[in-house]
Every structure is written in C-alpha cells, then in structure tokens.
Design an enzyme around this catalytic site. Structure first.
Site, PDB file in Angstrom:
ATOM      1  N   ASP A  67     -44.882 -50.713  -9.170  1.00  0.00           N
ATOM      2  CA  ASP A  67     -44.498 -50.552  -7.769  1.00  0.00           C
ATOM      3  C   ASP A  67     -43.064 -50.065  -7.608  1.00  0.00           C
ATOM      4  OD1 ASP A  67     -43.528 -52.962  -8.759  1.00  0.00           O
ATOM      5  OD2 ASP A  67     -44.686 -54.209  -7.403  1.00  0.00           O
ATOM      6  N   ASN A 136     -46.790 -65.996  -2.993  1.00  0.00           N
ATOM      7  CA  ASN A 136     -47.964 -65.938  -2.114  1.00  0.00           C
ATOM      8  C   ASN A 136     -49.197 -65.385  -2.831  1.00  0.00           C
ATOM      9  OD1 ASN A 136     -47.386 -63.240  -2.392  1.00  0.00           O
ATOM     10  ND2 ASN A 136     -46.999 -62.845  -0.216  1.00  0.00           N
ATOM     11  N   HIS A 138     -49.331 -62.571  -4.634  1.00  0.00           N
ATOM     12  CA  HIS A 138     -49.440 -61.110  -4.766  1.00  0.00           C
ATOM     13  C   HIS A 138     -49.277 -60.679  -6.227  1.00  0.00           C
ATOM     14  CE1 HIS A 138     -44.837 -60.408  -3.880  1.00  0.00           C
ATOM     15  NE2 HIS A 138     -45.041 -60.366  -5.180  1.00  0.00           N
ATOM     16  N   GLU A 143     -50.288 -57.499  -1.275  1.00  0.00           N
ATOM     17  CA  GLU A 143     -50.040 -58.724  -0.536  1.00  0.00           C
ATOM     18  C   GLU A 143     -51.368 -59.340  -0.080  1.00  0.00           C
ATOM     19  OE1 GLU A 143     -47.173 -59.901  -0.701  1.00  0.00           O
ATOM     20  OE2 GLU A 143     -45.624 -58.764   0.333  1.00  0.00           O
TER      21      GLU A 143
HETATM   22  C1  F6R Z   1     -42.765 -56.492  -9.425  1.00  0.00           C
HETATM   23  C2  F6R Z   1     -44.044 -57.016  -8.983  1.00  0.00           C
HETATM   24  C3  F6R Z   1     -44.126 -58.303  -8.243  1.00  0.00           C
HETATM   25  C4  F6R Z   1     -43.434 -59.443  -8.962  1.00  0.00           C
HETATM   26  C5  F6R Z   1     -43.546 -60.732  -8.167  1.00  0.00           C
HETATM   27  C6  F6R Z   1     -42.795 -61.868  -8.825  1.00  0.00           C
HETATM   28  O1  F6R Z   1     -42.952 -55.263 -10.092  1.00  0.00           O
HETATM   29  O2  F6R Z   1     -45.009 -56.388  -9.196  1.00  0.00           O
HETATM   30  O3  F6R Z   1     -45.490 -58.623  -8.062  1.00  0.00           O
HETATM   31  O4  F6R Z   1     -44.000 -59.608 -10.225  1.00  0.00           O
HETATM   32  O5  F6R Z   1     -43.033 -60.541  -6.874  1.00  0.00           O
HETATM   33  O6  F6R Z   1     -41.430 -61.576  -8.763  1.00  0.00           O
HETATM   34  P1  F6R Z   1     -40.383 -62.469  -9.551  1.00  0.00           P
HETATM   35  O7  F6R Z   1     -40.632 -62.252 -11.003  1.00  0.00           O
HETATM   36  O8  F6R Z   1     -39.040 -61.923  -9.131  1.00  0.00           O
HETATM   37  O9  F6R Z   1     -40.612 -63.884  -9.136  1.00  0.00           O
END
Ligand code: F6R
Length: 244
Positions: A67, A136, A138, A143
């Site tokens: 992403d 959440n 995702h 999302e």
């Molecule tokens: C980032 C991504 C997100 C993160 C998720 C957890 O490329 O795909 O899904 O893996 O938001 O983020 P952290 O590791 O910062 O808790």
C-alpha cells in the site's frame, strides 16, 4: 492457519525474518509481498543483519508492497516507498528496479491499480506475503467494510486508522485520508502468507483474525481460508487466543 508464539517483539522479529530468509534462500528469485508500519521494522533489521553477515542475497528478489498513501510522493518521509528504502532496500543488494510500491501520485488510478495487479500476476504472484494487522483487523489498507474487495484500489481510511497512524505525522491533520492498497484477492493469491503482530492493542484483532467469523468487518479473518498462512505473534497480541 498456523500460530507461532513469540516471547516478545524481538523474538517475533527474529522468527519472522528467519521465515523470510528461508524463502529467499530456497528461491533466490522469489517474489516477496511486503508491508510497512511499526511491526515489521525489527524483521527488516534482522534481514539486513543476515545480509551483512553474508547469509542472504537479494540480487534476484522482486518485491511488491501492499500500500501507499494517496497524494504522497515517494520521497516524502511518511510515504511507504521512503519507509521501504530506509528500512530495507537501501541496506541490501536488491535491484531497486525490482521493488514496487503503489505510486501515491498515480493519476488514472483505476488503470494504475489494475496495472499493479497485472504486474503482480505476471511476476507469478507473491511467493511470500508479509502482513501486519491493524487494531481494527485491516490488512494492507483493506479497512472493515461490507464486502471483500478483490483488486488493488483506493480506500478511505477509517478514523481509527488515521488516529493510529497519526503518531508518525506532525499532526493528525497531516495524515492522508486515502490510500491505495492491494485488495484481498491480490493478497490471497500469494503462495504463502506471514502475519506478524505484537502488543496488546492487537489482541482483539488477532483473536478475530484467527478464531472469529470470516467477515469483511474483520478483513484479516479471510486468512483462515488461506492454505498456507502462518501468524507469528507475541504473548500480548495472543492474549485473547486460546492457549493451544
Ligand atoms: C502497512 C499495512 C498495514 C499495517 C497495519 C499495522 O503496509 O499494510 O496494514 O500492517 O496498519 O501497522 P503497525 O505495524 O504500524 O501496527
């Protein structure tokens, strides 16, 4: 879905790096799907250390990131392209031309997203897809919503994600409200999936991913249907999961 218990963040990071290192060793020209965020930083540090020790060769590896924030150029210090350069690509012998992150500035984004999926497919799909998980539930920036979206697409970030990610920006107003993300179909097409999670803020999401109903309100729950998915999580993130 296999769950591997790690003692803490460092243990999770070493275990995850070992799995990725095994993939690169067994198939030097493998395709890795990569993630950003706080969770994989230790994993990438361990991969850099293994490279510096002479144990890993990234010269033939191709990568596709999950992403990117919409509107951020790759040289913005909060862009995911910048994150990948700083945390991994600049420190190993990967050919940057073989590294791919969705372009936050893409203009005709529907065509560009379709082209991103086509490129992942043309590369033979991810041999291993690394994922973090949002508080959440995702994955990527898929999302919670009413349906699983298959391909790479543009998403409106939820308030909870904007809040969670604001820690990395000067102010919450600077957090982009939209992002491009690989879709659930693109993620599920990976031959293997490695999810990493640490900390008690992830405990509910990890429980729902592994043991909850398979519903788009917890996008990670779809991974229960993946034939080769490993979750490496620390004790805090596994606190709500059954002991064995
Ligand atoms: C980032 C991504 C997100 C993160 C998720 C957890 O490329 O795909 O899904 O893996 O938001 O983020 P952290 O590791 O910062 O808790």
């Amino acid at each position: 879905m296999r769950i591997v218990r790690a003692k803490n963040y460092d243990d999770m990071s070493r275990k995850a790096a070992n799995i990725i290192a095994a993939q690169v060793t067994l198939k030097p020209d493998c395709v890795l799907g990569l993630a950003t965020g706080s969770t994989p930083i230790g994993t990438y540090k361990n991969l850099v250390a293994a490279y510096e020790a002479g144990d890993l060769d990234f010269s033939q590896v191709k990568t596709y990131n999950l992403d990117e924030y919409r509107g951020l150029p790759g040289d913005h210090d909060q862009s995911y392209r910048y994150f990948m350069n700083v945390n991994l690509f600049d420190h190993v012998n990967i050919d940057k031309a073989n590294t791919h992150v969705p372009d936050g500035l893409m203009e005709d984004y529907e065509a560009a997203c379709a082209a991103y999926d086509a490129a992942v497919a043309a590369a033979g799909h991810q041999d291993l897809q690394l994922l973090g998980i949002g508080n959440n539930g995702h994955i990527g920036f898929n999302e919670p919503c009413d349906s699983f979206i298959k391909g790479t697409h543009c998403v409106d970030l939820t308030e909870s994600t904007i809040q969670a990610n604001s820690r990395l920006f000067d102010s919450i107003d600077d957090v982009p409200r939209q992002a491009y993300t690989m879709g659930i179909g693109t993620i599920m097409a990976a031959k293997s999936v490695l999810v990493i999670a640490n900390g008690d803020a992830k405990a509910q999401a990890v429980h729902d991913m592994c043991f909850g109903p398979i519903v788009p309100s917890c996008p990670a729950s779809i991974l229960q249907l993946h034939p080769n998915c490993v979750v490496v999580a620390d004790e805090a993130a596994l606190a709500l999961c059954p002991a064995e």
